[in-house]
Design a protein around this motif. Structure first.
Motif, PDB file in Angstrom:
ATOM      1  N   ASP A   4       0.829  -1.203   0.000  1.00  0.00           N
ATOM      2  CA  ASP A   4       0.000   0.000   0.000  1.00  0.00           C
ATOM      3  C   ASP A   4       0.865   1.256   0.000  1.00  0.00           C
ATOM      4  N   TYR A   7       2.249   1.665  -3.515  1.00  0.00           N
ATOM      5  CA  TYR A   7       1.221   2.195  -4.408  1.00  0.00           C
ATOM      6  C   TYR A   7       1.006   3.688  -4.147  1.00  0.00           C
ATOM      7  N   GLU A   8       0.972   4.072  -2.875  1.00  0.00           N
ATOM      8  CA  GLU A   8       0.746   5.477  -2.536  1.00  0.00           C
ATOM      9  C   GLU A   8       1.863   6.364  -3.088  1.00  0.00           C
ATOM     10  N   TYR A  45      -4.818  -0.061  -8.765  1.00  0.00           N
ATOM     11  CA  TYR A  45      -4.775  -0.485  -7.362  1.00  0.00           C
ATOM     12  C   TYR A  45      -5.307  -1.911  -7.207  1.00  0.00           C
ATOM     13  N   TRP A  48      -2.447  -4.182  -8.531  1.00  0.00           N
ATOM     14  CA  TRP A  48      -1.115  -3.734  -8.157  1.00  0.00           C
ATOM     15  C   TRP A  48      -0.101  -4.885  -8.084  1.00  0.00           C
TER      16      TRP A  48
END
Length: 158
Positions: A4, A7-8, A45, A48
Motif C-alpha cells: 500500500d 502504491y501510494e 490499485y 497492483w
C-alpha cells in the motif's frame, strides 16, 4: 515498504504526470484528463500485485478511458487566463510547451504517440510494451519525431 505504501508513492508521483500527458500531449480537457487518470489509478490499485510495468499500464488505461469519456463530451480548448500572475519563467516554459505541442500535433500518429509517452518519462521498453512494438522501433520513431519537431520549431521561430 508495504504494498500500500509503494502504491501510494507511485500514485503521488505518477498521477500528475498522467494528467499532464493527457492534457498537454493528447489534447484532452483537464476535467477528462483528471477523471481518466483517477479511473486508471483505481483500476491499477486492484491489480497492483500483477502489473509488471505500472507506469506504462496506467498511461495506456488512462488514454483509453479518456478517449471513451471524450466521445461522450464536447471537446474544446480549455479557457486559459493570459495574465494569471505566474512568474515570467513559468510563462516562457508554458509558451515553449505550447510550441512543442503545436509541433507534435504535426507529427505522424505513431511518432506523436511515442513522443507523448517519452515526455511522460516512459523508457523505450515501456513505450514498446504499451504500443505493442519493439524498443528499436520506438527509438527510431523517437529519433524521427525529435528531428521533425526541432525543424518545425525552428521554422516557427524564424
Amino acid at each position: 515498504m508495504a504494498d500500500d505504501d509503494a502504491y501510494e508513492v507511485f500514485f503521488e508521483e505518477q498521477y500528475p504526470r498522467v494528467v499532464a500527458m493527457l492534457i498537454a500531449y493528447r489534447g484532452f480537457a483537464p476535467e477528462i484528463a483528471e477523471e481518466a487518470a483517477a479511473e486508471a489509478m483505481i483500476r491499477l490499485y486492484g491489480r497492483w500485485h500483477t502489473v509488471r510495468s505500472p507506469r506504462a499500464w496506467v498511461r495506456t488505461v488512462a488514454l483509453r478511458v479518456a478517449v471513451g469519456l471524450a466521445a461522450d463530451r464536447p471537446m474544446g480548448l480549455p479557457e486559459w487566463e493570459v495574465a494569471d500572475g505566474r512568474p515570467a519563467e513559468e510563462l516562457e516554459a508554458a509558451l515553449l510547451a505550447l510550441a512543442a505541442g503545436t509541433a507534435a500535433a504535426k507529427l505522424p500518429p505513431r511518432q506523436r504517440e511515442v513522443m507523448a509517452l517519452a515526455l511522460a518519462d516512459l523508457s523505450p521498453a515501456e513505450i514498446a510494451e504499451t504500443l505493442g512494438s519493439t524498443p528499436e522501433q520506438v527509438r527510431g520513431n523517437l529519433a524521427h519525431a525529435r528531428r521533425t519537431m526541432r525543424t518545425l520549431m525552428e521554422m516557427e521561430e524564424g
